[in-house]
Design a protein around this motif. Structure first.
Motif, PDB file in Angstrom:
ATOM      1  N   LEU A   1       9.201   3.272  -9.077  1.00  0.00           N
ATOM      2  CA  LEU A   1       7.748   3.079  -9.179  1.00  0.00           C
ATOM      3  C   LEU A   1       7.192   3.544 -10.522  1.00  0.00           C
ATOM      4  CD1 LEU A   1       6.694   4.066  -5.544  1.00  0.00           C
ATOM      5  CD2 LEU A   1       6.997   1.777  -6.518  1.00  0.00           C
ATOM      6  N   ASP A   2       7.611   4.701 -10.992  1.00  0.00           N
ATOM      7  CA  ASP A   2       7.149   5.161 -12.306  1.00  0.00           C
ATOM      8  C   ASP A   2       7.606   4.203 -13.404  1.00  0.00           C
ATOM      9  OD1 ASP A   2       5.867   7.338 -11.228  1.00  0.00           O
ATOM     10  OD2 ASP A   2       7.460   8.771 -11.699  1.00  0.00           O
ATOM     11  N   GLU A   3       8.853   3.749 -13.284  1.00  0.00           N
ATOM     12  CA  GLU A   3       9.378   2.787 -14.259  1.00  0.00           C
ATOM     13  C   GLU A   3       8.547   1.518 -14.259  1.00  0.00           C
ATOM     14  OE1 GLU A   3      13.391   0.047 -14.983  1.00  0.00           O
ATOM     15  OE2 GLU A   3      13.321   1.478 -13.322  1.00  0.00           O
ATOM     16  N   ALA A   4       8.177   1.059 -13.076  1.00  0.00           N
ATOM     17  CA  ALA A   4       7.394  -0.179 -12.964  1.00  0.00           C
ATOM     18  C   ALA A   4       6.031  -0.033 -13.625  1.00  0.00           C
ATOM     19  CB  ALA A   4       7.240  -0.564 -11.497  1.00  0.00           C
ATOM     20  N   MET A   5       5.352   1.098 -13.394  1.00  0.00           N
ATOM     21  CA  MET A   5       4.033   1.299 -13.985  1.00  0.00           C
ATOM     22  C   MET A   5       4.104   1.390 -15.500  1.00  0.00           C
ATOM     23  SD  MET A   5       1.980   3.805 -11.394  1.00  0.00           S
ATOM     24  CE  MET A   5       3.246   5.064 -11.419  1.00  0.00           C
TER      25      MET A   5
ATOM     26  N   THR B   1       0.828  -1.207   0.000  1.00  0.00           N
ATOM     27  CA  THR B   1       0.000   0.000   0.000  1.00  0.00           C
ATOM     28  C   THR B   1       0.860   1.253   0.000  1.00  0.00           C
ATOM     29  OG1 THR B   1      -1.676  -1.217   1.237  1.00  0.00           O
ATOM     30  CG2 THR B   1      -1.936   1.155   1.129  1.00  0.00           C
ATOM     31  N   CYS B   2       1.997   1.202   0.678  1.00  0.00           N
ATOM     32  CA  CYS B   2       2.898   2.354   0.685  1.00  0.00           C
ATOM     33  C   CYS B   2       3.407   2.660  -0.722  1.00  0.00           C
ATOM     34  CB  CYS B   2       4.066   2.100   1.637  1.00  0.00           C
ATOM     35  SG  CYS B   2       3.631   2.155   3.384  1.00  0.00           S
ATOM     36  N   CYS B   3       3.740   1.613  -1.480  1.00  0.00           N
ATOM     37  CA  CYS B   3       4.198   1.814  -2.856  1.00  0.00           C
ATOM     38  C   CYS B   3       3.092   2.429  -3.711  1.00  0.00           C
ATOM     39  CB  CYS B   3       4.641   0.479  -3.459  1.00  0.00           C
ATOM     40  SG  CYS B   3       6.259  -0.101  -2.908  1.00  0.00           S
TER      41      CYS B   3
ATOM     42  N   ALA C   1       9.175   2.987  -1.380  1.00  0.00           N
ATOM     43  CA  ALA C   1       7.945   3.740  -1.133  1.00  0.00           C
ATOM     44  C   ALA C   1       8.246   5.065  -0.463  1.00  0.00           C
ATOM     45  CB  ALA C   1       6.994   2.916  -0.256  1.00  0.00           C
ATOM     46  N   VAL C   2       9.477   5.235   0.019  1.00  0.00           N
ATOM     47  CA  VAL C   2       9.886   6.484   0.666  1.00  0.00           C
ATOM     48  C   VAL C   2      10.299   7.514  -0.381  1.00  0.00           C
ATOM     49  CG1 VAL C   2      11.491   7.569   2.278  1.00  0.00           C
ATOM     50  CG2 VAL C   2      10.613   5.268   2.747  1.00  0.00           C
ATOM     51  N   THR C   3      11.191   7.126  -1.285  1.00  0.00           N
ATOM     52  CA  THR C   3      11.722   8.055  -2.282  1.00  0.00           C
ATOM     53  C   THR C   3      10.976   7.993  -3.606  1.00  0.00           C
ATOM     54  OG1 THR C   3      13.327   6.469  -3.184  1.00  0.00           O
ATOM     55  CG2 THR C   3      13.999   7.757  -1.238  1.00  0.00           C
ATOM     56  N   GLY C   4      10.259   6.898  -3.846  1.00  0.00           N
ATOM     57  CA  GLY C   4       9.570   6.711  -5.120  1.00  0.00           C
ATOM     58  C   GLY C   4      10.426   6.031  -6.167  1.00  0.00           C
TER      59      GLY C   4
ATOM     60  N   PHE D   1       3.881   9.400   1.583  1.00  0.00           N
ATOM     61  CA  PHE D   1       4.427   8.298   2.348  1.00  0.00           C
ATOM     62  C   PHE D   1       4.200   8.552   3.827  1.00  0.00           C
ATOM     63  CE2 PHE D   1       7.781   6.375   4.938  1.00  0.00           C
ATOM     64  CZ  PHE D   1       7.639   5.042   4.578  1.00  0.00           C
ATOM     65  N   THR D   2       3.837   7.513   4.545  1.00  0.00           N
ATOM     66  CA  THR D   2       3.647   7.630   5.981  1.00  0.00           C
ATOM     67  C   THR D   2       4.295   6.442   6.673  1.00  0.00           C
ATOM     68  OG1 THR D   2       2.041   7.746   7.794  1.00  0.00           O
ATOM     69  CG2 THR D   2       1.408   6.477   5.852  1.00  0.00           C
ATOM     70  N   THR D   3       4.822   6.666   7.873  1.00  0.00           N
ATOM     71  CA  THR D   3       5.409   5.585   8.658  1.00  0.00           C
ATOM     72  C   THR D   3       4.359   4.861   9.481  1.00  0.00           C
ATOM     73  OG1 THR D   3       5.912   7.143  10.443  1.00  0.00           O
ATOM     74  CG2 THR D   3       7.642   6.728   8.816  1.00  0.00           C
ATOM     75  N   GLU D   4       3.114   5.381   9.468  1.00  0.00           N
ATOM     76  CA  GLU D   4       2.028   4.720  10.191  1.00  0.00           C
ATOM     77  C   GLU D   4       1.687   3.416   9.501  1.00  0.00           C
ATOM     78  OE1 GLU D   4      -2.647   5.445  11.475  1.00  0.00           O
ATOM     79  OE2 GLU D   4      -1.572   6.917  10.276  1.00  0.00           O
ATOM     80  N   TYR D   5       1.651   2.339  10.250  1.00  0.00           N
ATOM     81  CA  TYR D   5       1.395   1.028   9.669  1.00  0.00           C
ATOM     82  C   TYR D   5       0.035   0.488  10.101  1.00  0.00           C
ATOM     83  CZ  TYR D   5       1.579  -3.948   8.708  1.00  0.00           C
ATOM     84  OH  TYR D   5       1.274  -5.195   8.278  1.00  0.00           O
ATOM     85  N   LYS D   6      -0.784   0.191   9.126  1.00  0.00           N
ATOM     86  CA  LYS D   6      -2.057  -0.479   9.374  1.00  0.00           C
ATOM     87  C   LYS D   6      -2.217  -1.551   8.319  1.00  0.00           C
ATOM     88  CE  LYS D   6      -4.495   3.472  11.423  1.00  0.00           C
ATOM     89  NZ  LYS D   6      -5.661   4.372  11.317  1.00  0.00           N
ATOM     90  N   THR D   7      -2.536  -2.744   8.762  1.00  0.00           N
ATOM     91  CA  THR D   7      -2.647  -3.875   7.851  1.00  0.00           C
ATOM     92  C   THR D   7      -3.866  -3.732   6.943  1.00  0.00           C
ATOM     93  OG1 THR D   7      -1.613  -5.319   9.470  1.00  0.00           O
ATOM     94  CG2 THR D   7      -2.852  -6.388   7.706  1.00  0.00           C
TER      95      THR D   7
END
Length: 212
Positions: free
Chosen positions: A169-173, A22-24, A163-166, A33-39
């Motif tokens: 991710l654009d390359e992957a999409m 979800t972070c990605c 997921a922090v710096t990105g 980006f958030t460091t809060e973790y929720k499943t």
């Protein structure tokens, strides 16, 4: 594909709990980006439109992410969520002690259950080796042994992401969109026809309730 070149593709995002799925997605869609973790419970949704240039024609591709929960408890529900998918991202945690086994488990899951709609062909599958921003993860990623083990799994593509710096991710999409379109070329429209969307269709936002 319509005259304006608009597509909507359902793409699965799977992986073990806390791999950063979800972070990605949140970083890719809304640059947050958030460091809060929720499943994630069950499945979350988000979408992003990207523009491609394919065969001298501009193409707009809306990728609809289906963020599938990684817990074993929900694995029995996954088959219903897989239906109608055109691609899959497997997100792995580079710092996990069971990295390669986790990747193999999810690859086998996708290979056995996810096929292109009205087809017996596997969907394009891209591995995201996540958390590359962490020194430990970067060290693991750069080891020859790690790369050889990952290469032996024969993924369609392997990309280091954060997921922090990105990063990645654009390359992957972009790669995913191109691979899906390449798969569709030459297929009967009655069997493999993506959903056409208006050019000004608003993007869905990732739900704030969960991040991994």
């Amino acid at each position: 594909m319509d005259s304006n070149g608009n597509y909507l593709f359902k793409v699965l995002v799977v992986g073990c709990c806390a791999a950063g799925k979800t972070c990605c997605i949140r970083k890719a869609v809304s640059n947050q980006f958030t460091t809060e973790y929720k499943t994630t419970i069950g499945v979350d949704f988000a979408a992003k439109t990207i523009k491609l240039r394919i065969k001298d024609k501009d193409v707009n591709v809306c990728i609809q992410f289906w963020d599938i929960a990684g817990q074993e408890y929900y694995s029995q529900l996954s088959r219903a969520y897989y239906k109608g998918a055109y691609g899959c991202f497997i997100v792995s945690d580079l710092t996990s002690d069971s990295l390669c086994q986790d990747i193999k488990t999810w690859k086998d899951e996708v290979k056995s259950k996810v096929m292109l709609p009205s087809s017996d062909e596997p969907v394009p599958t891209i591995l995201l080796c996540n958390k590359i921003d962490l020194p430990k993860a970067k060290d693991i990623w750069e080891r020859d042994e790690t790369r050889q083990q990952i290469d032996s799994l024969q993924m369609d593509e392997v990309i280091a992401t954060s997921a922090v710096t990105g990063q990645g991710l654009d390359e992957a999409m972009t790669l995913m969109a191109k691979k899906i379109i390449a798969k569709l070329e030459g297929k009967p429209q009655s069997g493999l026809s993506p959903i056409v969307i208006p050019l000004d269709e608003p993007e869905m936002q990732v739900k704030p309730k969960s991040c991994c």
